[in-house]
Design an enzyme around this catalytic site. Structure first.
Site: not given
Ligand code: RB5
Length: 149
Positions: A109, A98-99, A68, A8, A65, A136
């Site tokens: 960010r 493991h997964n 994440g 996003d 995002c 598992r």
């Molecule tokens: C967008 O502002 C933000 O909410 C999205 O990038 C993400 O972090 C959501 O989990």
């Protein structure tokens, strides 16, 4: 290896860096957007990558995002998805060993580009150990089916 990737607006910058890196490693990359920093809704992008992976047009997926977290929550709603969120390489390593994770989620960010690429490289190269870990994972899918409507 073929990788489907999407983000996003919060993950756009890091997605560009990761995509270039994947290509430089010789991976085939399907970039499903978004392609800029205008605000978009991450579930649409998460599900686009889920589809590519589950329909086997991609071997694995990467979702980015802001944190994440939203991408990871969305992807894991779908049976057959094993998405992990990693902010350091050890999580990526164990998430493979493991997964058997098939989708990696990153927070644009949360982490800088150097750390992100180390996480991606670790996740690409680590094998799944199978054995008790497969048992598992099978149990995880079986128990989840008990909640399906
Ligand atoms: C967008 O502002 C933000 O909410 C999205 O990038 C993400 O972090 C959501 O989990």
């Amino acid at each position: 290896m073929k990788i489907a990737i999407a983000c996003d607006h919060g993950g756009f910058e890091l997605k560009e860096t990761v995509t270039a890196h994947l290509k430089s490693r010789g991976c085939g990359v399907t970039d499903l957007g978004t392609h800029g920093t205008d605000s978009v809704d991450y579930p649409q992008y998460a599900m686009a990558v889920v589809r590519e992976v589950l329909e086997e047009r991609a071997d694995r997926g990467i979702l980015i995002c802001g944190s994440g977290i939203g991408m990871c929550m969305t992807a894991n709603r779908v049976p057959g998805v094993r998405a992990i969120m990693a902010s350091e390489p050890y999580a990526a390593k164990m998430g493979r060993r493991h997964n058997n994770s098939n989708i990696l989620c990153l927070g644009g960010r949360f982490i800088g580009p150097g750390l992100a690429l180390e996480i991606v490289d670790t996740w690409l190269q680590e094998p799944f150990e199978g054995g008790r870990h497969q048992r598992r994972l099978d149990l995880m899918e079986e128990l989840a089916r008990g909640f399906a409507s």
